[in-house]
Design a protein around this motif. Structure first.
Motif, mmCIF file in Angstrom:
data_model
loop_
_atom_site.group_PDB
_atom_site.id
_atom_site.type_symbol
_atom_site.label_atom_id
_atom_site.label_comp_id
_atom_site.label_asym_id
_atom_site.label_seq_id
_atom_site.Cartn_x
_atom_site.Cartn_y
_atom_site.Cartn_z
ATOM 1 N N LEU A 28 -22.810 33.829 10.711
ATOM 2 C CA LEU A 28 -21.531 34.114 10.068
ATOM 3 C C LEU A 28 -20.363 34.091 11.048
ATOM 4 N N GLU A 29 -20.528 34.648 12.246
ATOM 5 C CA GLU A 29 -19.410 34.688 13.189
ATOM 6 C C GLU A 29 -18.951 33.282 13.579
ATOM 7 N N LYS A 30 -19.889 32.366 13.720
ATOM 8 C CA LYS A 30 -19.498 30.993 14.020
ATOM 9 C C LYS A 30 -18.905 30.305 12.806
ATOM 10 N N LEU A 31 -19.412 30.625 11.606
ATOM 11 C CA LEU A 31 -18.854 30.051 10.384
ATOM 12 C C LEU A 31 -17.366 30.371 10.262
ATOM 13 N N LYS A 32 -16.999 31.579 10.645
ATOM 14 C CA LYS A 32 -15.609 32.012 10.486
ATOM 15 C C LYS A 32 -14.634 31.160 11.304
ATOM 16 N N THR A 33 -15.107 30.560 12.369
ATOM 17 C CA THR A 33 -14.229 29.753 13.228
ATOM 18 C C THR A 33 -14.551 28.265 13.158
ATOM 19 N N TYR A 34 -15.489 27.899 12.299
ATOM 20 C CA TYR A 34 -15.900 26.497 12.214
ATOM 21 C C TYR A 34 -14.811 25.675 11.530
ATOM 22 N N LYS A 35 -14.181 24.803 12.258
ATOM 23 C CA LYS A 35 -13.085 23.979 11.743
ATOM 24 C C LYS A 35 -13.240 22.560 12.311
ATOM 25 N N PRO A 36 -14.118 21.768 11.708
ATOM 26 C CA PRO A 36 -14.377 20.434 12.252
ATOM 27 C C PRO A 36 -13.151 19.533 12.144
ATOM 28 N N THR A 37 -13.116 18.541 12.984
ATOM 29 C CA THR A 37 -12.028 17.565 12.935
ATOM 30 C C THR A 37 -12.035 16.847 11.595
ATOM 31 N N LEU A 38 -10.874 16.727 10.989
ATOM 32 C CA LEU A 38 -10.775 16.018 9.711
ATOM 33 C C LEU A 38 -11.165 14.558 9.892
ATOM 34 N N THR A 39 -11.753 14.004 8.862
ATOM 35 C CA THR A 39 -12.243 12.624 8.924
ATOM 36 C C THR A 39 -11.389 11.658 8.121
ATOM 37 N N ALA A 40 -10.230 12.129 7.641
ATOM 38 C CA ALA A 40 -9.356 11.262 6.841
ATOM 39 C C ALA A 40 -8.928 10.045 7.657
ATOM 40 N N GLN A 41 -8.987 8.878 7.014
ATOM 41 C CA GLN A 41 -8.588 7.631 7.655
ATOM 42 C C GLN A 41 -7.068 7.473 7.610
ATOM 43 N N ALA A 42 -6.552 6.528 8.354
ATOM 44 C CA ALA A 42 -5.103 6.345 8.454
ATOM 45 C C ALA A 42 -4.462 6.046 7.108
ATOM 46 N N ASP A 43 -5.205 5.400 6.207
ATOM 47 C CA ASP A 43 -4.641 5.037 4.900
ATOM 48 C C ASP A 43 -5.069 6.017 3.801
ATOM 49 N N PHE A 44 -5.518 7.212 4.198
ATOM 50 C CA PHE A 44 -5.994 8.199 3.222
ATOM 51 C C PHE A 44 -4.924 8.515 2.176
ATOM 52 N N ASP A 45 -3.710 8.831 2.629
ATOM 53 C CA ASP A 45 -2.650 9.194 1.688
ATOM 54 C C ASP A 45 -2.269 8.024 0.787
ATOM 55 N N SER A 46 -2.146 6.851 1.358
ATOM 56 C CA SER A 46 -1.752 5.688 0.553
ATOM 57 C C SER A 46 -2.855 5.319 -0.435
ATOM 58 N N PHE A 47 -4.112 5.514 -0.044
ATOM 59 C CA PHE A 47 -5.220 5.258 -0.966
ATOM 60 C C PHE A 47 -5.106 6.139 -2.194
ATOM 61 N N TRP A 48 -4.819 7.439 -1.988
ATOM 62 C CA TRP A 48 -4.754 8.336 -3.134
ATOM 63 C C TRP A 48 -3.457 8.184 -3.916
ATOM 64 N N GLU A 49 -2.410 7.716 -3.280
ATOM 65 C CA GLU A 49 -1.207 7.346 -4.034
ATOM 66 C C GLU A 49 -1.524 6.185 -4.973
ATOM 67 N N GLU A 50 -2.288 5.227 -4.487
ATOM 68 C CA GLU A 50 -2.692 4.091 -5.319
ATOM 69 C C GLU A 50 -3.612 4.543 -6.446
ATOM 70 N N MET A 51 -4.565 5.426 -6.153
ATOM 71 C CA MET A 51 -5.464 5.923 -7.192
ATOM 72 C C MET A 51 -4.690 6.683 -8.273
ATOM 73 N N ASN A 52 -3.660 7.408 -7.857
ATOM 74 C CA ASN A 52 -2.854 8.170 -8.806
ATOM 75 C C ASN A 52 -2.104 7.263 -9.777
ATOM 76 N N CYS A 53 -1.820 6.046 -9.360
ATOM 77 C CA CYS A 53 -1.093 5.100 -10.214
ATOM 78 C C CYS A 53 -1.907 4.679 -11.432
ATOM 79 N N PHE A 54 -3.210 4.931 -11.423
ATOM 80 C CA PHE A 54 -4.049 4.592 -12.572
ATOM 81 C C PHE A 54 -3.839 5.558 -13.736
#
Length: 322
Positions: free
Chosen positions: A10-36
């Motif tokens: 539990l003590e390690k869980l509380k500080t576990y913050k892995p590096t995000l894996t979002a790609q460079a086009d993550f936001d634009s991908f979901w903007e495109e998906m939202n257009c549907f």
């Protein structure tokens, strides 16, 4: 891919913050998906007889972005004139919209409820066609070879369409709409909260689809094992494993967490082997909002938790019924 045994203390869980894996086009991908998502969501609403004088119940079919008819229950209190606060519910993997009686506790508080189904699960069909076949039972790998046609790309867009439809309903107070769910429904709760800023609270229990790279290493049961079987049969030498993880990163709810600004209540059982605690803490520790809580239950696994249900009721009273 090294398979691990067990999860962090539990003590390690509380500080576990892995590096995000979002790609460079993550936001634009979901903007495109939202257009549907269409501006107006069509639906068929059939009111049914239900033996509760203080509640109106409808069987609903919502026409999603690709025409798939998403089934839902709509429950509107009859006490008071409205508009009513509302809770939107998404179910777990292999589940359904559930039984009406499961939601009466909310109606008792004067809250409208919509419980949605997920395409291909429950009584809802899936109109999509997927570019790859599937040797592994389940939905995790459907369409996974093309991220735009992946099963969860379709499901996440359904979530946005369903939330938008709910905000079009007469009798719903648009300033007081929350979303909640368990496991798969917990993931969809986080997606809704991240991509629809008009929601006012989120309650994801033991959310699925978080920190997927670690999840396939530590999960002992459940849908993540479908990914392992997919690799076993389709990529036995793991030559394309990194490309697979890259595609899945577009659907990893951990990568959406920083967008969530509303009050959020989460829970996890520390004995959960389906959505391992570290994967849930990964999403929680990336949440940007300060009004967040993560309730931990040392003896619980991947299961309904009546003690946490009491916490939900208090959270709703504080943030939805003000």
């Amino acid at each position: 891919m090294l398979r691990l045994i067990g999860d962090f203390p539990l003590e390690k869980l509380k500080t576990y913050k892995p590096t995000l894996t979002a790609q460079a086009d993550f936001d634009s991908f979901w903007e495109e998906m939202n257009c549907f998502i269409p501006q107006t969501i069509e639906s068929d609403i059939t009111w049914i007889d239900y033996p509760a004088a203080s509640l109106r119940v409808a069987d609903v079919s919502i026409k999603s972005w690709d025409g798939t008819p998403i089934r839902a229950w709509l429950m509107i209190p009859t006490n008071g004139g409205g508009p009513f606060p509302a809770l939107l519910h998404f179910h777990g993997y292999t589940g359904s919209r559930g039984q009406i009686g499961e939601f009466l506790k909310w109606a008792l508080q004067g809250i409208a409820v919509v419980s949605f189904e997920v395409r291909g699960q429950g009584f809802t069909p899936d109109n999509a066609r997927y570019p790859n076949g599937n040797q592994t039972p389940g939905w995790m790998t459907l369409g996974i070879e093309e991220k735009e046609k992946y099963y969860y790309a379709n499901v996440y867009r359904d979530v946005l369409a369903c939330v938008d439809w709910a905000f079009q309903l007469d009798g719903i107070d648009p300033e007081r709409v929350g979303v909640y769910g368990e496991s798969q429904g917990g993931a969809l709760t986080l997606i809704a909260a991240a991509l629809r800023s008009n929601l006012c609270l989120a309650m994801p229990d033991y959310p699925f689809m978080s920190d997927i790279r670690r999840a396939v290493q530590v999960a002992g049961s459940g849908p993540y094992l479908e990914l392992l079987n997919y690799v076993k049969f389709r990529d036995p030498r793991m030559e394309n494993y990194e490309q697979l993880m890259t595609k899945l990163s577009y659907f990893d709810v951990m990568n959406f967490s920083s967008r969530i600004k509303i009050p959020t209540l989460m829970s996890i059982g520390l004995e959960d082997i389906v959505t391992p605690p570290s994967t849930v803490f990964a999403a929680y520790n990336h949440l940007a909002n300060k009004e967040i809580e993560l309730k931990t239950y040392p003896g619980n696994g991947h299961e309904p938790n009546p003690f946490n249900e009491e916490e939900r009721i208090k959270f709703v009273a504080e943030y939805l019924l003000k």
